[in-house]
Design an enzyme around this catalytic site. Structure first.
Site, PDB file in Angstrom:
ATOM      1  N   TYR A  35      37.307 -12.755  -8.908  1.00 20.33           N
ATOM      2  CA  TYR A  35      36.234 -11.775  -9.116  1.00 20.33           C
ATOM      3  C   TYR A  35      36.633 -10.426  -8.529  1.00 20.33           C
ATOM      4  CZ  TYR A  35      31.541  -9.739  -9.186  1.00 20.33           C
ATOM      5  OH  TYR A  35      30.473  -8.921  -9.426  1.00 20.33           O
ATOM      6  N   LEU A  82      -4.150 -11.439  -6.108  1.00 17.41           N
ATOM      7  CA  LEU A  82      -4.793 -12.725  -6.310  1.00 17.41           C
ATOM      8  C   LEU A  82      -5.883 -12.933  -5.267  1.00 17.41           C
ATOM      9  CD1 LEU A  82      -1.742 -15.096  -6.962  1.00 17.41           C
ATOM     10  CD2 LEU A  82      -3.174 -13.941  -8.641  1.00 17.41           C
ATOM     11  N   GLU A 111       3.403 -22.854  -7.560  1.00 18.42           N
ATOM     12  CA  GLU A 111       4.654 -22.201  -7.154  1.00 18.42           C
ATOM     13  C   GLU A 111       4.592 -21.818  -5.686  1.00 18.42           C
ATOM     14  OE1 GLU A 111       5.871 -19.170 -10.367  1.00 18.42           O
ATOM     15  OE2 GLU A 111       3.724 -19.485 -10.673  1.00 18.42           O
ATOM     16  N   LYS A 113       4.709 -19.329  -2.688  1.00 21.29           N
ATOM     17  CA  LYS A 113       4.362 -17.910  -2.538  1.00 21.29           C
ATOM     18  C   LYS A 113       5.379 -17.260  -1.601  1.00 21.29           C
ATOM     19  CE  LYS A 113       0.471 -14.846  -1.553  1.00 21.29           C
ATOM     20  NZ  LYS A 113       1.197 -13.985  -0.589  1.00 21.29           N
ATOM     21  N   ASP A 115       7.293 -14.744   0.703  1.00 25.18           N
ATOM     22  CA  ASP A 115       6.817 -13.735   1.651  1.00 25.18           C
ATOM     23  C   ASP A 115       7.762 -12.541   1.613  1.00 25.18           C
ATOM     24  OD1 ASP A 115       5.226 -12.568   3.517  1.00 25.18           O
ATOM     25  OD2 ASP A 115       5.930 -13.760   5.212  1.00 25.18           O
ATOM     26  N   GLU A 168       9.290 -10.966  -6.627  1.00 20.52           N
ATOM     27  CA  GLU A 168       9.194 -10.751  -5.187  1.00 20.52           C
ATOM     28  C   GLU A 168      10.598 -10.548  -4.643  1.00 20.52           C
ATOM     29  OE1 GLU A 168       6.116 -10.731  -2.042  1.00 20.52           O
ATOM     30  OE2 GLU A 168       6.009 -10.935  -4.228  1.00 20.52           O
ATOM     31  N   LYS A 285      -1.820 -21.496 -10.742  1.00 13.84           N
ATOM     32  CA  LYS A 285      -2.214 -20.789 -11.961  1.00 13.84           C
ATOM     33  C   LYS A 285      -2.549 -21.782 -13.060  1.00 13.84           C
ATOM     34  CE  LYS A 285       1.096 -17.056 -11.011  1.00 13.84           C
ATOM     35  NZ  LYS A 285       2.365 -16.434 -11.431  1.00 13.84           N
ATOM     36  N   CYS A 403     -22.757   8.348  21.096  1.00 13.73           N
ATOM     37  CA  CYS A 403     -21.464   8.469  20.423  1.00 13.73           C
ATOM     38  C   CYS A 403     -20.393   8.906  21.408  1.00 13.73           C
ATOM     39  CB  CYS A 403     -21.557   9.470  19.277  1.00 13.73           C
ATOM     40  SG  CYS A 403     -19.987   9.763  18.430  1.00 13.73           S
ATOM     41  N   CYS A 406     -19.252  12.679  20.229  1.00 11.96           N
ATOM     42  CA  CYS A 406     -20.114  13.869  20.254  1.00 11.96           C
ATOM     43  C   CYS A 406     -21.327  13.726  21.164  1.00 11.96           C
ATOM     44  CB  CYS A 406     -20.575  14.217  18.845  1.00 11.96           C
ATOM     45  SG  CYS A 406     -21.724  13.005  18.123  1.00 11.96           S
TER      46      CYS A 406
END
Length: 666
Positions: A35, A82, A111, A113, A115, A168, A285, A403, A406
């Site tokens: 390669y 989602l 599937e 997920k 991160d 992702e 899904k 507050c 103020c």
């Protein structure tokens, strides 16, 4: 030259094939030395014949020039988030709603997920042309140069298709460990977790930095309708994407029942540490596209999918103090100041306490040992106290009566849990209001971040949003870290913002209960600021989606002398006060879109999906994601599939793209 052209083309094909086998399939078919030798030959030929360098040549993955900044990219198809489930009950509730809507004859695809950082990749005739971050789901950032450096992203597909894919980008655990080891040797700050490292790498302006970080991707879907590519389900789409040369995550499973889904979750909850990359949950899904269309979407997420998030990690630490802040609407928010502690891969020193009622309910006291977790692995919060470890000096916390910014008396409005400062001259509220006014979804003033706003207020250069438009370059260069170029760009950005359409100004003013959507509705209805300022509550409530609470808030806001003075000053400095969208007649036959629910399907040739959507919405139409009995009109482009078939079966009116364009104002 024919021989040279032929050899360059041959080397491109070979290196794409070998790279695919190595980086995507993880099954090298030639030694690394082979390669490398072929790559060196190609580089030499291209240097001698620069006119023969292909845009998708393997030598072009890393550019030599750093970028000045990232351009904004509007996604043709929104990148929706989602909805989440955090336990079995949430998943069973999701499953129950699916079955109530479409019956029991369906299956799920589960599937992992990943991160990492959500990305979108665009290909034209099989060649990679653009990559972007998710951003806010509608507008992201162009990070093409950085994404080209990721070897598992093909620069050329196995078929000459035009397609947008979503995936992702992530940093493998091994790459993350190596990166942090190197940074430790160099005395640099360590990355908290692989997700932060991946996101930080892809937001580097120099692609060579991203190239050195050994990132990878998993592709999990497309933008647009699957029917355009001749597939009927999500599972088939993943197989199709793999056939094009993309890498998808093979650790997926088709499940016929919620019990099988729960078993899949249990399996990967236990096996999670053994993976070579980080995951933070499982995505579930509904598989078939026709059933996804039937289930449809909410404003923010599809009804046919959900993300199960792994239980949040909980740790204990000391509560050192409780800090109070005043928000844009005057709400007093308490925040826990903690002895720094690691939670879910990041160091946490602050956590939300939400409101006074929560502090009292959980009896949270300064000096307590508290339990911390991240809600959805993102937002740190205090979930409880270890009372047995409470020291003598820990006394109940009392919220102030006045507050902190103020000195005005705080009130609690009936029906609300928050304490609120109602002084319109409160400096903290003014600061937060200005930050909101210049934010991306409001007046969108680039270069005017929080620190700059705070400096401007501290130096007395501004007191309200109208003062922003009087700023001069000579003033701005006096600020910390503000050079001539930055100051000039900021003044130009402010000048540009004056021409924004009315809805951006309305949202930027921060009228209570008026969000982006309501601001657009009001701007389109009244067209000018003056007309809206004269509106009565009963008029406002006659507008679809404007309720009594919002109407009362709008009338009260514009009735105040301070607001009237502010609007007058904004007019004086040249800020636009009119709606720039198309105001259309709604009489019968005058506008075929007003008040109609419209579905776009298939490929549009003359307009992008976003352009068609914007034009229809300007004319009073509403775009839906799925066909139902409530649909009034379907616009069908090329390769329209199940949505078109469903519209035909329901007898819904169908137009092609040419008819759509004929009915749009010229």
């Amino acid at each position: 030259m024919n021989e040279i052209e032929q050899r360059i083309a041959e080397l491109n094909e070979l290196l794409h094939e070998y790279g695919y086998a190595y980086y995507v399939l993880d099954k090298p078919i030639v030694p690394d030395s082979t390669y490398d030798r072929l790559m060196e030959e190609l580089i030499a030929l291209e240097e001698a014949n620069p006119s023969l360098i292909y845009p998708d040549s393997p030598t072009q993955r890393v550019g030599g020039m750093a970028l000045e900044g990232f351009q904004k990219v509007t996604h043709e198809f929104p990148m929706l988030s989602l909805s989440n489930a955090f336990d079995e009950e949430g998943l069973r509730d999701f499953d129950r709603k699916i079955r109530q809507s479409i019956g029991d004859n369906f299956n799920y695809v589960c599937e992992l997920k990943i991160d990492g950082l959500a990305i979108s990749l665009r290909y034209e005739e099989g060649r990679f042309i653009q990559g972007a971050t998710r951003g806010d789901g509608t507008v992201g950032e162009d990070i093409t140069a950085n994404l080209r450096t990721i070897r598992s992203i093909p620069l050329r597909l196995k078929e000459p298709v035009t397609i947008e894919v979503r995936g992702e980008a992530y940093m493998p655990k091994k790459s993350f460990a190596g990166l942090n080891a190197k940074r430790a040797e160099e005395g640099k700050e360590l990355f908290a977790n692989p997700r932060n490292a991946a996101a930080g790498s892809l937001r580097q302006l120099d692609p060579r930095i991203a190239a050195s970080r050994n990132l990878s991707v998993f592709i999990y879907g497309i933008g647009g309708d699957g029917e355009m590519y001749g597939v009927d389900s999500h599972g088939e789409m993943l197989d199709y994407l793999e056939s094009l040369g993309f890498v998808s995550n093979r650790e997926r499973q088709t499940c016929g029942t919620i019990e099988e889904v729960l078993a899949f979750i249990t399996k990967w909850t236990e096996a999670r540490p053994n993976l070579s990359y980080e995951i933070d949950g499982i995505v579930i899904k509904v598989n078939r596209y026709a059933q996804q269309d039937e289930l449809g979407y909410t404003a923010k997420s599809p009804r046919w999918a959900i993300a199960y998030k792994f239980p949040a990690e909980e740790v204990t630490t000391k509560l050192l103090d409780i800090e109070l802040t005043v928000g844009r609407t005057g709400v007093i928010t308490p925040t826990a100041i903690l002895a720094p502690v690691q939670v879910a891969g990041t160091t946490v020193g602050r956590a939300s306490l939400h409101n006074e009622d929560l502090i009292r309910e959980k009896d949270i006291r300064i000096h307590d040992t508290v339990i911390i977790r991240k809600a959805g692995d993102i937002i740190p919060e205090v979930v409880g106290v270890i009372a047995a470890e409470r020291p003598e000096e820990a006394v109940p916390f009392e919220m102030p009566k006045h507050c902190i910014a103020c000195g005005s008396e705080l009130i609690r409005i009936e029906g609300e849990v928050a304490l609120r400062c109602v002084n319109p001259a409160c400096p903290a509220q003014i600061a937060e209001g200005i930050k909101h006014f210049v934010s991306r979804n409001a007046m969108n003033v680039d270069g005017l971040g929080e620190k700059v706003v705070e400096q401007l207020l501290r130096e007395g250069y501004i007191a309200n949003v109208a003062d922003l438009y009087l700023l001069q370059v000579e003033q701005l260069i006096q600020l910390e870290r503000m050079g001539l170029k930055s100051a000039t760009n900021l003044v130009e950005a402010l000048e540009k913002s004056k021409s924004n359409s009315l809805e951006r100004l309305l949202f930027g003013l921060g009228i209570r209960h008026v969000g982006e959507k309501a601001a657009k509705i009001l701007a389109a209805e009244y067209e000018t600021m003056d007309a809206l300022m004269e509106a009565k509550a009963e008029e406002l409530t006659s507008i679809f989606e404007i309720g009594e609470k919002m109407a009362d808030s709008i009338v009260s806001y514009f009735a105040t002398e301070e607001v009237q003075t502010l609007i007058s000053r904004l007019k004086d400095v040249g800020v636009n006060m009119t709606y720039k969208g198309k105001k259309v007649a709604v009489e019968a036959g005058a506008n075929p879109f007003a008040g109609k629910t419209i579905v776009l399907t298939g490929k549009l040739a003359q307009l992008t999906r976003n352009e068609a959507k914007a034009k229809i919405e300007e004319l009073g139409g509403s775009i839906a994601g799925s066909v139902s009995k409530k649909t009034d009109l379907v616009i069908a482009g090329e390769d329209a599939g199940s949505k078109l078939e469903k519209a035909q079966s329901l007898g819904i009116e169908i137009w092609d793209e040419n008819r759509l364009i004929e009915n749009l104002p010229q």
